[in-house]
Design an enzyme around this catalytic site. Structure first.
Site, short mmCIF file in Angstrom:
data_model
loop_
_atom_site.label_atom_id
_atom_site.label_comp_id
_atom_site.label_asym_id
_atom_site.label_seq_id
_atom_site.Cartn_x
_atom_site.Cartn_y
_atom_site.Cartn_z
N SER A 1 -17.80 -26.81 -15.42
CA SER A 1 -16.35 -26.99 -15.41
C SER A 1 -16.04 -28.33 -14.75
O SER A 1 -16.87 -28.85 -13.99
CB SER A 1 -15.68 -25.88 -14.60
OG SER A 1 -14.32 -26.20 -14.34
N TYR B 1 -15.60 -19.69 -7.59
CA TYR B 1 -15.73 -20.26 -8.94
C TYR B 1 -16.25 -21.70 -8.86
O TYR B 1 -17.18 -22.09 -9.56
CB TYR B 1 -14.36 -20.22 -9.63
CG TYR B 1 -14.36 -20.69 -11.07
CD1 TYR B 1 -14.75 -19.83 -12.10
CD2 TYR B 1 -13.98 -21.98 -11.40
CE1 TYR B 1 -14.74 -20.26 -13.42
CE2 TYR B 1 -13.97 -22.41 -12.72
CZ TYR B 1 -14.35 -21.55 -13.73
OH TYR B 1 -14.35 -21.97 -15.04
#
Ligand code: NAD
Length: 257
Positions: free
Chosen positions: A143, A157
């Site tokens: 990401s 995350y």
């Protein structure tokens, strides 16, 4: 046909990036194992591929479980004879993921288990199969948050995606002489279930959009096209890369109004 006669495993293929990639890879000639913990979502993806004349089958698997990852590779090889492309894409972002003080430990554990251990286990089970096929391509979904920090935190995350990037680089080096390429995708904020469930008000969405130079969320199919590049021979000299597909978010200091 950029993936003619190739066999691909795609995890998280019941939704978002995974689904669009499964459909795109199949349309480019790949046989696709559609892997997801949500079997009916995976079935919908398989139905879309079959309707377009492609070859696919569903495997229900939880990528955080070693036995599931072993079975996913075994069933793929027995159905399609080989494995050429391993797309470790499944991931979660939990609502209580916050700063270090507020994030509950079980949210940390669960996020790391799926997002980071899941990629490790996919590689652990998949690399021997790629070796048997004479090489191949591994794509791990990281990401943009693996590359930059945010004042709106989601530490579990973010840490998991940083781990995915570091793991990707090291595996790329280790397996380079075996004709196995390993690359990471770094998507920016996308209009998929994962993010839209968290950005559930217009105010939250606008707060995120302010940081994206292109001024919009990405579409899952825009990430699928980048995954296709990494899966195919078009990227034959690319390994250990972090491919940013993010509307410019990681390039921005200040965005245009
Ligand atoms: P999504 O929620 O639309 O799809 C994720 C899929 O993964 C779902 O079908 C879900 O059932 C499946 N899944 C969840 N846990 C699983 C498990 N343990 N085992 C197997 N399957 C599991 O999400 P998406 O936006 O398509 O995200 C795909 C990947 O892209 C994730 O790794 C995510 O972290 C990453 N990503 C997303 C964004 C974004 O803005 N959406 C941005 C950067 C990176």
């Amino acid at each position: 046909m950029r993936l003619k006669d190739k066999v691909a495993v795609i995890t998280g293929a019941g939704s978002g990036i995974g689904r669009e990639s499964a459909v795109l890879f199949a349309s480019e000639g790949a046989k696709v194992a559609v892997v997801d913990v949500d079997e009916s979502a995976a079935q919908d993806t398989e139905t879309r591929i079959a309707a377009a004349g492609g070859a696919a089958f569903v495997i229900r698997a939880d990528v955080s479980q070693a036995a599931d990852c072993d079975r996913m590779v075994r069933e793929t090889e027995s159905a399609f004879g080989r494995l050429d492309i391993l797309f470790n894409n499944a991931g979660i972002l939990l609502p209580k993921d916050d700063d270090a003080v507020s994030t509950p430990s079980d949210v940390w554990e669960k996020t790391l288990a799926v997002n980071l251990r899941g990629v490790f286990l996919g590689c652990k089970s998949g690399i021997p199969a790629l070796r048997r096929a004479g090489g191949g391509s591994i794509i791990n979904t990281a990401s943009f948050v693996a590359l930059m920090g945010a004042a709106t935190p989601q530490v579990a995350y973010t840490a998991s995606k940083g781990g995915v990037l570091a793991l990707t680089r090291e595996l790329a080096v280790v397996h380079a002489r075996e004709n196995i390429r390993v690359n990471a995708l770094c998507p920016g904020p996308l209009k998929t279930d994962l993010l839209m469930k968290i950005l559930d008000t217009e105010e939250k969405r606008q707060r995120r959009l302010v940081h994206i130079p292109m001024g919009r969320f990405g579409e899952a199919r825009e990430i699928a096209r980048a995954a296709l590049f990494l899966a195919s021979e078009d990227s034959s000299f690319v390994t250990g890369a972090a491919l940013q597909v993010d509307g410019g978010i990681t390039a921005a200091y200040v965005t245009p109004l």
